[in-house]
Design an enzyme around this catalytic site. Structure first.
Site, PDB file in Angstrom:
ATOM      1  N   ASP A  76       0.808  -1.219   0.000  1.00 37.69           N
ATOM      2  CA  ASP A  76       0.000   0.000   0.000  1.00 37.69           C
ATOM      3  C   ASP A  76       0.843   1.271   0.000  1.00 37.69           C
ATOM      4  O   ASP A  76       2.029   1.263   0.346  1.00 37.69           O
ATOM      5  CB  ASP A  76      -0.960   0.017   1.194  1.00 37.69           C
ATOM      6  CG  ASP A  76      -0.240  -0.203   2.524  1.00 37.69           C
ATOM      7  OD1 ASP A  76       0.784  -0.923   2.552  1.00 37.69           O
ATOM      8  OD2 ASP A  76      -0.698   0.347   3.547  1.00 37.69           O
ATOM      9  N   GLU A 134      -0.548  -2.083   5.374  1.00 34.05           N
ATOM     10  CA  GLU A 134       0.480  -1.958   6.415  1.00 34.05           C
ATOM     11  C   GLU A 134       0.471  -0.558   7.018  1.00 34.05           C
ATOM     12  O   GLU A 134       0.762  -0.382   8.207  1.00 34.05           O
ATOM     13  CB  GLU A 134       1.867  -2.279   5.828  1.00 34.05           C
ATOM     14  CG  GLU A 134       2.955  -2.504   6.880  1.00 34.05           C
ATOM     15  CD  GLU A 134       3.502  -1.236   7.509  1.00 34.05           C
ATOM     16  OE1 GLU A 134       3.890  -1.272   8.696  1.00 34.05           O
ATOM     17  OE2 GLU A 134       3.546  -0.190   6.817  1.00 34.05           O
ATOM     18  N   HIS A 360       8.235   8.649   4.385  1.00 33.17           N
ATOM     19  CA  HIS A 360       6.972   9.382   4.538  1.00 33.17           C
ATOM     20  C   HIS A 360       7.094  10.860   4.186  1.00 33.17           C
ATOM     21  O   HIS A 360       6.165  11.627   4.434  1.00 33.17           O
ATOM     22  CB  HIS A 360       6.402   9.225   5.957  1.00 33.17           C
ATOM     23  CG  HIS A 360       5.919   7.845   6.263  1.00 33.17           C
ATOM     24  ND1 HIS A 360       4.893   7.582   7.149  1.00 33.17           N
ATOM     25  CD2 HIS A 360       6.302   6.636   5.808  1.00 33.17           C
ATOM     26  CE1 HIS A 360       4.687   6.281   7.226  1.00 33.17           C
ATOM     27  NE2 HIS A 360       5.542   5.685   6.413  1.00 33.17           N
TER      28      HIS A 360
END
Length: 391
Positions: A76, A134, A360
């Site tokens: 994902d 996840e 991220h």
């Protein structure tokens, strides 16, 4: 195996770039799952689907009897608007593979191809576990995959996973005996006061002032309650409250996370968090509600299998390829797999150098040369673990 991996490089990179251009969020990985299945069909690898909705389990049955090893990749993406300057930038507004799951998936497919081509010589079974959700902490996807029967037919003796790691250059791998990733709990605190006019604070109970006291107080938990030799951190990531400049707020919401490496530290921090937050709010004349979510458990490697993978990496990359590293407080859903099965999780160096952004981040990138390294290492680690299991 190096020659075969190099021959696969362009295919692995192309698949990774395709996923990167077309990211799907947790629970929405329908097209990603379809592409994985198409590749498994192309490689002649049998598989089953429907685990945690979009998860896929590939099965490579070796030509000789033996134990079972499972290899996991998460599939994902994240709800992030990409800012990386790459020709294969995300085509989906507000969605991005900012954690490298596109690379994990592409490499695991490459591993599948390598092992399928030599399955007649493999003693045992290799499972290719493509896990959704996840990033959907604290729910995740691993627990649901197990509940949906992903291991009902083939019980893994050992599980292996890798994660791209911007803190290491391509050609290096981080392996740790024991905890490599932390417990990652999540909380939301709603503080209640009594609102009113800013010019008459004596008639109010200021929720913003209470929030300030709460935030200061909880930062003493780690520094004054936890053993200094144990790792822990409490972070407030979001504050919501207030109406306008001349109104005393009656409600403030704090959102954040608590991280730790050991279960004992986790229990201590959770207990003290409730006590301190409630005490601080009541001391200031207010009240609070705490919504606390136990997130992913710490990812704790089995020493035996960490040593096997370290040897595999040293054989491939030399001593310089396996530097000493320390664990991270980042959370990882693979920790739930390792609560039930022995295994190892390691970091694959992918830094692009001085322009590297962290995981991220909207500008996150990887050194794609690491795709060959990671594919070869995971394939070899699977074979080495099977050899150790079959002794």
């Amino acid at each position: 195996m190096k020659k075969q991996t190099q021959e696969l490089f362009e295919e692995i990179r192309a698949f990774r770039r395709d996923l990167h251009e077309n990211p799907e969020l947790s629970g929405e990985e329908t097209e990603t799952s379809r592409k994985i299945q198409a590749k498994l069909d192309e490689y002649g690898i049998s598989y089953s689907t429907g685990y945690a909705k979009t998860g896929v389990l590939g099965v490579i049955q070796g030509g000789k009897p033996g134990k079972t090893v499972g290899l996991r990749a998460d599939i994902d993406a994240l709800p992030i608007l990409e800012k990386a300057d790459v020709p294969f930038k995300s085509k989906v507004d507000g969605k991005m593979h900012a954690c490298g799951h596109d690379a994990h998936t592409a490499m695991l497919l490459g591993v599948g191809k390598l092992l399928q081509d030599q399955k007649a010589d493999i003693a045992g079974t290799v499972l290719l576990i493509f896990q959704p959700a996840e990033e959907n902490a604290p729910t995740g996807g691993s627990e649901q995959m197990m509940a949906d029967g992903v291991f009902d037919t083939y019980q893994p003796d050992v599980l292996i996973a890798q994660h791209v790691w911007p803190g290491l250059p391509a050609g290096q791998v981080g392996v740790i005996d024991g905890a490599i990733m932390g417990n990652s709990d999540r909380f939301q605190v709603t503080i209640y006061g009594a609102g009113g006019h800013a010019s008459m604070p004596h008639q109010t109970v200021d929720a913003i002032i209470i929030a300030n006291q709460v935030m200061s107080a909880i930062q003493t938990i780690v520094s004054r309650n936890a053993n200094p030799m144990d790792s822990g951190v409490i972070t407030i990531g979001k504050i919501t409250g207030g109406y306008r400049y001349n109104v005393v707020a009656d409600t403030v919401v704090l959102e954040g996370t608590i991280r730790s490496l050991s279960d004992d530290t986790k229990k201590l921090l959770k207990k003290r968090f409730h006590e301190v937050v409630q005490g601080a709010a009541e001391m200031m004349g207010g009240s609070c509600e705490i919504d606390y979510s136990d997130g992913y458990p710490a990812t704790i490697n089995t020493k035996r299998w960490a040593e096997v993978v370290r040897k595999s990496a040293k054989h491939q990359l030399g001593d310089v390829g396996t530097p000493e590293v320390i664990g991270s407080m980042a959370g990882e859903d693979f920790g739930r797999f390792l609560k039930k099965y022995e295994g190892v999780y390691y970091w694959l160096g992918t830094s692009v150098g001085e322009h590297q952004k962290p995981l991220h981040d909207p500008g996150f990138m990887i050194d794609e040369q690491a795709l060959s390294i990671g594919t070869e290492l995971m394939a070899q680690a699977a074979l080495d673990v099977l050899a150790e299991l079959n002794k």
